[in-house]
Design an enzyme around this catalytic site. Structure first.
Site, PDB file in Angstrom:
ATOM      1  N   TYR A  50      26.247 -29.186  -9.873  1.00 10.76           N
ATOM      2  CA  TYR A  50      26.447 -29.874 -11.154  1.00 10.76           C
ATOM      3  C   TYR A  50      25.981 -31.327 -11.105  1.00 10.76           C
ATOM      4  CZ  TYR A  50      28.921 -26.049 -13.501  1.00 10.76           C
ATOM      5  OH  TYR A  50      29.245 -24.867 -14.131  1.00 10.76           O
ATOM      6  N   PHE A  58      33.946 -35.573 -17.339  1.00 11.05           N
ATOM      7  CA  PHE A  58      34.594 -34.337 -16.879  1.00 11.05           C
ATOM      8  C   PHE A  58      34.154 -33.909 -15.482  1.00 11.05           C
ATOM      9  CE2 PHE A  58      30.942 -32.969 -19.558  1.00 11.05           C
ATOM     10  CZ  PHE A  58      30.220 -32.229 -18.629  1.00 11.05           C
ATOM     11  N   ARG A  86      21.462 -16.167 -20.600  1.00  9.16           N
ATOM     12  CA  ARG A  86      22.068 -17.289 -21.345  1.00  9.16           C
ATOM     13  C   ARG A  86      22.598 -16.796 -22.694  1.00  9.16           C
ATOM     14  NH1 ARG A  86      23.497 -22.419 -19.341  1.00  9.16           N
ATOM     15  NH2 ARG A  86      23.047 -23.327 -21.374  1.00  9.16           N
ATOM     16  N   THR A  92      28.454 -23.065 -24.609  1.00 11.85           N
ATOM     17  CA  THR A  92      29.253 -23.751 -23.582  1.00 11.85           C
ATOM     18  C   THR A  92      30.716 -23.867 -23.990  1.00 11.85           C
ATOM     19  OG1 THR A  92      27.310 -25.030 -22.947  1.00 11.85           O
ATOM     20  CG2 THR A  92      29.468 -25.913 -22.288  1.00 11.85           C
ATOM     21  N   ARG A 103      31.462 -15.453 -23.091  1.00 11.48           N
ATOM     22  CA  ARG A 103      32.435 -16.504 -23.415  1.00 11.48           C
ATOM     23  C   ARG A 103      33.111 -16.234 -24.754  1.00 11.48           C
ATOM     24  NH1 ARG A 103      28.385 -21.339 -21.563  1.00 11.48           N
ATOM     25  NH2 ARG A 103      29.087 -21.610 -19.394  1.00 11.48           N
ATOM     26  N   ASN A 113      35.325 -21.992 -18.725  1.00 11.37           N
ATOM     27  CA  ASN A 113      34.521 -21.127 -19.595  1.00 11.37           C
ATOM     28  C   ASN A 113      33.883 -19.958 -18.848  1.00 11.37           C
ATOM     29  OD1 ASN A 113      32.501 -22.477 -18.285  1.00 11.37           O
ATOM     30  ND2 ASN A 113      31.674 -23.487 -20.095  1.00 11.37           N
ATOM     31  N   HIS A 116      28.737 -19.360 -15.335  1.00 15.95           N
ATOM     32  CA  HIS A 116      27.575 -20.253 -15.351  1.00 15.95           C
ATOM     33  C   HIS A 116      26.317 -19.400 -15.301  1.00 15.95           C
ATOM     34  CE1 HIS A 116      24.658 -23.338 -14.188  1.00 15.95           C
ATOM     35  NE2 HIS A 116      24.196 -22.413 -13.362  1.00 15.95           N
TER      36      HIS A 116
HETATM   37  P1  DAT Z   1      26.683 -24.641 -19.574  1.00 20.67           P
HETATM   38  O1  DAT Z   1      27.669 -24.184 -18.541  1.00 20.67           O
HETATM   39  O2  DAT Z   1      26.781 -23.817 -20.824  1.00 20.67           O
HETATM   40  O3  DAT Z   1      25.271 -24.747 -19.062  1.00 20.67           O
HETATM   41  P2  DAT Z   1      26.779 -27.553 -19.464  1.00 20.67           P
HETATM   42  O4  DAT Z   1      25.669 -27.494 -18.481  1.00 20.67           O
HETATM   43  O5  DAT Z   1      26.632 -28.469 -20.629  1.00 20.67           O
HETATM   44  O6  DAT Z   1      27.141 -26.107 -20.029  1.00 20.67           O
HETATM   45  O7  DAT Z   1      28.126 -27.983 -18.719  1.00 20.67           O
HETATM   46  C1  DAT Z   1      28.408 -27.496 -17.440  1.00 20.67           C
HETATM   47  C2  DAT Z   1      29.873 -27.170 -17.333  1.00 20.67           C
HETATM   48  O8  DAT Z   1      30.650 -28.365 -17.416  1.00 20.67           O
HETATM   49  C3  DAT Z   1      30.405 -26.288 -18.442  1.00 20.67           C
HETATM   50  O9  DAT Z   1      30.158 -24.920 -18.222  1.00 20.67           O
HETATM   51  C4  DAT Z   1      31.869 -26.614 -18.421  1.00 20.67           C
HETATM   52  C5  DAT Z   1      31.896 -28.094 -18.056  1.00 20.67           C
HETATM   53  N1  DAT Z   1      31.995 -28.936 -19.243  1.00 20.67           N
HETATM   54  C6  DAT Z   1      31.002 -29.217 -20.117  1.00 20.67           C
HETATM   55  N2  DAT Z   1      31.431 -30.019 -21.098  1.00 20.67           N
HETATM   56  C7  DAT Z   1      32.747 -30.265 -20.833  1.00 20.67           C
HETATM   57  C8  DAT Z   1      33.786 -31.031 -21.464  1.00 20.67           C
HETATM   58  N3  DAT Z   1      33.558 -31.704 -22.590  1.00 20.67           N
HETATM   59  N4  DAT Z   1      35.014 -31.021 -20.891  1.00 20.67           N
HETATM   60  C9  DAT Z   1      35.268 -30.341 -19.771  1.00 20.67           C
HETATM   61  N5  DAT Z   1      34.334 -29.611 -19.112  1.00 20.67           N
HETATM   62  C10 DAT Z   1      33.105 -29.571 -19.641  1.00 20.67           C
HETATM   63 MG    MG Z   2      24.369 -26.078 -17.766  1.00 20.34          MG
END
Ligand code: DAT
Ligand code: MG
Length: 152
Positions: A50, A58, A86, A92, A103, A113, A116
């Site tokens: 990440y 977060f 996806r 998300t 989801r 959620n 990944h």
């Molecule tokens: P995705 O998992 O759909 O690719 P992302 O890359 O934007 O989404 O974010 C990675 C992860 O971070 C996501 O699955 C959950 C966490 N996350 C994202 N936004 C968040 C928030 N506002 N509060 C808490 N966790 C969050």
């Molecule tokens: Mg992502």
């Protein structure tokens, strides 16, 4: 075009006993598992996975969550697998995820959620190298011969 994607069933999915159901969705769609393992993630691996979110508020909670309990890492292969996976995963923020998505059917909170999936060709390649440094498998299933072979 045949693609490979990195999918994680996050610790909430393992804790909620949803591993089999999530894997079933991908199998039922016709996608192929080419890597599969259950592992307890190190802080370093979670942070590297990440890294793009390192500046987000977060991030510490996300790393703590990802390392809190074992998760399942999968390499999934199939036609247009990155985009297909996806779409199957959904938005998300699970309250915005469409019904019928993983989801949208099985999650409610953004911090938990469930799953990944790689979001593009470059991230898929980097994430597969990160989670499967030992490599993934190449093999043919019977279903590939009659249902998925190009040109039948
Ligand atoms: P995705 O998992 O759909 O690719 P992302 O890359 O934007 O989404 O974010 C990675 C992860 O971070 C996501 O699955 C959950 C966490 N996350 C994202 N936004 C968040 C928030 N506002 N509060 C808490 N966790 C969050
Ligand atoms: Mg992502």
């Amino acid at each position: 075009m045949t693609e490979r994607s990195l999918v994680l069933i996050k610790p909430d999915g393992v804790q909620r006993l949803l591993v089999g159901r999530v894997i079933s969705r991908f199998e039922e769609r016709g996608l192929k598992l080419v890597g599969l393992k259950l592992l307890q993630v190190s802080r370093e691996l979670a942070e590297r996975h990440y890294a793009v979110h390192a500046d987000k508020p977060f991030f510490p909670g996300l790393v703590a969550f990802m390392t809190s309990s074992p998760l399942v890492a999968m390499a999934i292969e199939g036609p247009n697998a990155i985009g297909v996976v996806r779409t199957m995963v959904g938005a998300t923020r699970p309250w915005e995820a469409a019904p019928g998505t993983i989801r949208g059917d099985l999650a409610l909170e953004v911090a938990q959620n469930l799953i990944h999936a790689s979001d593009g060709a470059e991230t898929a390649e980097a994430e597969l190298a990160l989670w499967f440094p030992e490599g993934t498998l190449a093999y043919t299933r019977e279903i590939d011969r009659w249902a998925l072979a190009p040109g039948g």
